[in-house]
Design an enzyme around this catalytic site. Sequence first.
Site, PDB file in Angstrom:
ATOM      1  N   CYS A   2       1.067  -1.100   0.146  1.00 42.74           N
ATOM      2  CA  CYS A   2       0.110  -0.029  -0.224  1.00 42.74           C
ATOM      3  C   CYS A   2       0.950   1.194   0.505  1.00 42.74           C
ATOM      4  O   CYS A   2       2.094   1.248   0.400  1.00 42.74           O
ATOM      5  CB  CYS A   2      -0.323   0.429   1.224  1.00 42.74           C
ATOM      6  SG  CYS A   2      -2.098  -1.501   1.487  1.00 42.74           S
ATOM      7  N   LEU A  51      -2.385  -2.259  -3.102  1.00 48.55           N
ATOM      8  CA  LEU A  51      -2.657  -2.852  -4.347  1.00 48.55           C
ATOM      9  C   LEU A  51      -2.873  -4.203  -3.434  1.00 48.55           C
ATOM     10  O   LEU A  51      -1.773  -5.163  -2.873  1.00 48.55           O
ATOM     11  CB  LEU A  51      -1.031  -2.432  -4.621  1.00 48.55           C
ATOM     12  CG  LEU A  51      -0.450  -3.924  -5.453  1.00 48.55           C
ATOM     13  CD1 LEU A  51      -1.117  -3.490  -6.526  1.00 48.55           C
ATOM     14  CD2 LEU A  51       0.939  -3.497  -5.774  1.00 48.55           C
ATOM     15  N   ASN A  75       2.214  -0.809   4.596  1.00 50.54           N
ATOM     16  CA  ASN A  75       3.251  -0.654   2.765  1.00 50.54           C
ATOM     17  C   ASN A  75       3.954  -1.919   3.321  1.00 50.54           C
ATOM     18  O   ASN A  75       5.147  -1.481   3.862  1.00 50.54           O
ATOM     19  CB  ASN A  75       3.651   0.979   2.560  1.00 50.54           C
ATOM     20  CG  ASN A  75       4.538   0.317   1.832  1.00 50.54           C
ATOM     21  OD1 ASN A  75       4.150  -0.387   0.764  1.00 50.54           O
ATOM     22  ND2 ASN A  75       5.477   1.224   1.828  1.00 50.54           N
ATOM     23  N   GLY A  76       3.916  -2.591   2.412  1.00 48.12           N
ATOM     24  CA  GLY A  76       5.116  -3.902   2.845  1.00 48.12           C
ATOM     25  C   GLY A  76       4.088  -5.190   2.670  1.00 48.12           C
ATOM     26  O   GLY A  76       2.864  -5.207   2.380  1.00 48.12           O
ATOM     27  N   ASP A 100      -1.963 -10.504   5.485  1.00 46.51           N
ATOM     28  CA  ASP A 100      -0.443 -10.751   6.708  1.00 46.51           C
ATOM     29  C   ASP A 100      -0.661  -9.428   7.700  1.00 46.51           C
ATOM     30  O   ASP A 100      -0.226  -9.524   8.610  1.00 46.51           O
ATOM     31  CB  ASP A 100       0.469 -10.316   5.447  1.00 46.51           C
ATOM     32  CG  ASP A 100       0.585  -9.135   5.120  1.00 46.51           C
ATOM     33  OD1 ASP A 100      -0.471  -8.907   3.483  1.00 46.51           O
ATOM     34  OD2 ASP A 100       1.860  -8.671   4.687  1.00 46.51           O
ATOM     35  N   GLY A 364      16.799  -9.116  -7.468  1.00 48.87           N
ATOM     36  CA  GLY A 364      18.407  -9.751  -7.130  1.00 48.87           C
ATOM     37  C   GLY A 364      18.950  -8.705  -6.502  1.00 48.87           C
ATOM     38  O   GLY A 364      20.261  -9.324  -5.509  1.00 48.87           O
TER      39      GLY A 364
END
Length: 631
Positions: A2, A51, A75-76, A100, A364
């Site tokens: 978010c 999102l 956010n995350g 989550d 990566g």
Amino acid sequence: MCGIAGVMHRDPERPVDADRITRMARSLRHRGPDGEGFFVQGCVGLGMRRLAIIDVAGGDQPLFNEDHSLAVVQNGEIYNYKELRAELQALGHTFRTASDTEVLVHAYEAWGDGFVERLNGMWAFALWDGGRRRLLLSRDRLGIKPLHYAWDGETLVFGSEIKALLRAGVDPEPNGEVMDAYVAFGFVPEPHSMYRHVRKLPAGCNLTLDVGGSPRMQRYWEVPAVGESDARRDEPRVVEEFAALLDDAVRLQMRSDVPLGAFLSGGLDSSSIVALASAHTPHPLRTFTMGFESAEHDERDLARLVATRYATNHLERCVVPHELESTLHTLAHHFDEPFGDSSALPTWIVCSLARERVTVVLTGDGGDEVLAGYTRYQGEKFSGSWARLPGFLRRRMVPDALALGRRLVPAGARRRLTRAARVVDAANLDFVDRLTAKQSWSDARLRAALLRGAATPPRPARDFVDEVVQACPARESFHRLNWFDLKMMLPSQMLTKVDRMSMATSLEARVPFLDHRLVELMAGVSARVKLPGYRRKHVLRAAFGSRLPSELLRARKRGFNVPFDAWVRGAGPADLLAARERLDALDGLVDTNCVRDLVERQRARKEDHTAQTWILLQLAQWHMPRDRETV
């Protein structure tokens, strides 16, 4: 994933303006196009744009505990949320979603502020404790997700991006103190910003504000720093533990309820992630590669070898010169402050490519920082050996021999001797001066000329490096360099670039190499294991080299840099910088006469200031009226 924003007044009788929270959140729509949510209660207001990644249908935020005394926006992603959820349910907590984010309120109830130490993930969240009338802000250990804030003595304003704070009315006054650091490095080191009144919450920190109080910052995690004498040298065991942890990090970070893929650059780091991720999915992994027409900068051929070996569903794009000017406004809008790393351009384009097919990608990024993979680690190891030579060799004989050689040998060999001379010159500096010089795109004399007559005298760029390095408990330069990379370069440059460019396209980028367990493991490993002789990425090669094409293992490191020198037919950075509107935008920030002179020398190819002109171009673009208005 978010974009979050919010306001809290220290005065409990002063209500938050709900329209203000709405404006802040909606400025972050690109970070969360799937929905929005708000919580306004008296002196506190929280907003978010979502999102949807986990629990797409039921995970809308804000989320609450059972009695709604706690509210959170995040956010995350918390990768170990399933394990934490099971533990909390065993303690009697009731969940209403499969998100989550809901884990955060119950974990806070169960374990207090220290619950963040149990999290494995990337996050920036705001949690309101209505019972204690207390706001808790937190940022993940490595700074993968951003969180900005401003405090004027009465009101705390915060958000995922600076634009949300400016929409809330925070004063946009430029911060002249950081100008030398920006012109030197091409970014503003955390916790500073290019705005005088805006700060960045440092990685690994919480910020709390109680009603009637002032913000208090607490560090809950620190980058480990182990001296060489205490570092691990049991190489086989280190390789085994590293391989197992990276594989587990990839497994956890593949948790997603929406399509997931991976960036594939053709380098060791992203190729190893693709190899591991392919083993954790029954379907072909989607992979995405960015390349250039210039063979010197292009790694698409190596990426194709990996894509073929693992039968991925592979897409690639080639960046072409005309995209340079067309994306300047986009970069300025999404970074909110000048950001002079030219690799932001191809990063934005490969993110756009990936977003056509997936919502989440594995990257990566972080591998070089964790594994001491940059060439500067080789240089630092050389500097240690150089320092043990007799002084007359270091100060006179070798430099004089190199200078003589450059006058006598052919042009090809002269370039190699010039590089050798630069390495020797750097080795003769003390550690902080050497590190500052290596990270700077221009020398101190040019920067002094550019910043001549500045209204606010800037702090020397060296001070920002020294401030970080002096806090490192380890004394050996190799370990201090690793500390510097993890504390300054990673959050301020690499992760800022990846976050802004991925979020600009509403794409979530995950970084398995920055699982904190991996960082903690490798920080305690000897330089002799990380870099035996001058062999970079030794642990990664030992762990996964057998799974990768031999051509990739032999390839030299190319980086992800824009081939400006090959784009001779298009408008280069110097030509774009010379435009009247951009020179006007620089007036008052730098000496524009000095900029004109630098541009002319660059155009005439008398000197190579490509990187410096790009850095100044981003500064001008940020300060242009139309770009400042859209931030």
